[in-house]
Design an enzyme around this catalytic site. Structure first.
Site, PDB file in Angstrom:
ATOM      1  N   ASP A 179       2.154 -14.292  -9.072  1.00  0.00           N
ATOM      2  CA  ASP A 179       3.070 -14.337  -7.934  1.00  0.00           C
ATOM      3  C   ASP A 179       4.385 -14.963  -8.385  1.00  0.00           C
ATOM      4  OD1 ASP A 179       2.645 -13.741  -4.850  1.00  0.00           O
ATOM      5  OD2 ASP A 179       4.057 -15.410  -5.002  1.00  0.00           O
ATOM      6  N   ASP A 214      -0.604  -5.770  -3.960  1.00  0.00           N
ATOM      7  CA  ASP A 214      -0.451  -5.951  -2.515  1.00  0.00           C
ATOM      8  C   ASP A 214       1.025  -6.260  -2.304  1.00  0.00           C
ATOM      9  OD1 ASP A 214      -0.742  -6.389   0.154  1.00  0.00           O
ATOM     10  OD2 ASP A 214      -1.781  -8.303  -0.038  1.00  0.00           O
ATOM     11  N   CYS A 264       0.588  -4.311   4.026  1.00  0.00           N
ATOM     12  CA  CYS A 264       0.158  -4.572   5.403  1.00  0.00           C
ATOM     13  C   CYS A 264       1.198  -3.960   6.343  1.00  0.00           C
ATOM     14  CB  CYS A 264      -0.036  -6.063   5.670  1.00  0.00           C
ATOM     15  SG  CYS A 264       1.365  -7.107   5.255  1.00  0.00           S
TER      16      CYS A 264
END
Length: 439
Positions: free
Chosen positions: A269, A315, A368
């Site tokens: 990340d 993601d 998402c």
């Protein structure tokens, strides 16, 4: 707290949310209540629920105020919410703003006129345009219409509701049945999910973080859709997996459990803070086959590990449009410019990580979001520019995820990739495509 004091606290919380427009409202609320520990749990819940109600209906409330030439101040938004959503009367609203210590100041002349005008008015009058009527920002309307077509009103209405409390049983600590039994022993009823083999759904909101099942790592809070993305990686013991946009490692935890702590998973990340939070979650869950990597400008980590991974999960950062029932403030925190910048970022990330996957390995791209530009359009563009990859149909990826056993239920959909939505699947809105690098 008195009812009027609760109203004053709600105004204060909304004011702090307004002062930090780029910060998620839940983070602002957590800090707000930490600084006011004198507010009891019942009052805290009442204040937060009403503030979230305002944020959930903000687009509609703003329309009512704008047509009267008024700014969407926290006080006016709350007054409009009480009148239009909770259906308070003019007199009840005036009583809730009495002034004095611990109470909100009385309405000024402009606020009094607004209260009088909105008293008894409908939340969604015929003159309300499509955007606020559906509670969707104008920049997102074309994408929602493209994704849902005739189901748009139903899909938008589902985004208006509140999200359930979804849990994932941590298989490194016990089975789903053991997790459900542990919760039941603490008076918390949890039911198996429709699709996730690890998922449990709690019908009502409960203080899960204080439960032994959570503190001992037997469960994690995770939407069923997010669990299904981890499932589609098909991770197995002994594999090498990269979770490239790991955040606080929710999917890393799920994938590590699929691997039985055997093999290696790297959580990457750009945020050191998120990765530090991930370290705490990994320890509580008993994960010991994971490492963390902070991605920085000029980082050569990707190039040095070309072709080393059996599976890479991306993601990707996105608008979060699929989670608006859970994060209603994101409807107004994100705008068209953000949307366009995110699409560019997603494309760059996919290009960057494509070389990490070994021949025959998989790249799982997920968001998402329910907006096609971030989902299917992004994948089709990637495949057109990367002929070394091919799409794995959802049915095939679903079967492989459960192999060698047969899937206990059909996949959530029959298309090329997984597209979830609240009104169709009871999950948040998620997208996932499984792409295979040709051998």
């Amino acid at each position: 707290m008195t009812p009027a004091a609760r109203i004053a606290a709600t105004v204060a919380l909304l004011t702090e949310v307004e002062a930090a427009p780029r910060r998620p409202a839940d983070a602002t609320a957590n800090a707000f209540f930490r600084e006011r520990r004198y507010i009891g749990s019942g009052d805290r819940r009442a204040v937060a629920e009403r503030a979230w109600g305002v944020l959930r209906q903000r687009l509609r409330l703003e329309w009512h105020l704008a047509r009267r030439g008024l700014p969407p101040t926290p006080r006016l938004l709350l007054m409009a919410y009480l009148l239009l959503v909770e259906r308070w009367t003019r007199e009840e609203v005036l009583q809730a703003f009495p002034g004095g210590r611990f109470n909100a100041d009385p309405p000024d002349p402009g606020e009094l006129a607004t209260i009088a005008a909105l008293d008894g008015a409908p939340l969604q009058p015929p003159a309300m345009p499509e955007g606020p009527r559906l509670n969707l920002p104008d920049w997102a309307l074309p994408g929602f219409r493209s994704r849902f077509g005739e189901e748009l009103p139903e899909a938008a209405a589902a985004m208006d509701g509140s999200a359930p409390l979804d849990l994932r049983a941590n298989l490194l600590r016990g089975t789903r049945e053991q997790a459900a039994a542990a919760l039941a022993a603490e008076g918390i009823t949890a039911e198996p999910m429709a699709f996730s083999p690890w998922g449990l759904r709690v019908p009502d909101r409960r203080p899960i973080l204080a439960s032994r099942a959570f503190t001992e790592g037997l469960i994690e809070i995770q939407d069923e859709g997010s669990q299904l993305i981890a499932l589609l990686t098909g991770a197995r013991p002994g594999m090498r997996v990269a979770d490239y946009c790991a955040g606080a490692a929710g999917k890393t935890l799920a994938v590590a459990a699929m691997m039985g702590n055997r093999g290696r998973i790297v959580a990457c990340d750009v945020s050191a803070t998120r990765l530090e939070g991930a370290a705490k979650r990994l320890r509580r869950a008993g994960v010991d086959n994971a490492e963390r990597h902070l991605l920085t400008a000029g980082d050569r980590w990707v190039k040095r590990r070309a072709g080393q991974f059996d599976c890479v999960l991306v993601d990707a950062p996105c608008t979060g449009s699929g989670t608006w029932r859970r994060n209603p403030d994101a409807r107004t925190r994100t705008d068209l410019r953000d949307f366009e910048e995110l699409i560019t970022k997603q494309r760059a990330i996919l290009d960057s990580v494509s070389g990490l996957v070994r021949p025959g390995g998989k790249l799982v791209y997920a968001t998402c979001s329910v907006l096609p530009e971030e989902d299917g359009v992004q994948v089709r563009n990637f495949l057109s520019e990367h002929p070394e990859y091919e799409a794995v149909p959802l049915a095939e990826a679903w079967t492989a995820a459960f192999a060698p056993a047969a899937p206990p239920v059909p996949p959530p959909g029959s298309g090329q990739w997984m597209e979830l939505a609240p009104h169709q699947h009871g999950t948040d809105g998620f997208f996932a495509a499984v792409l295979r690098r040709k051998a």
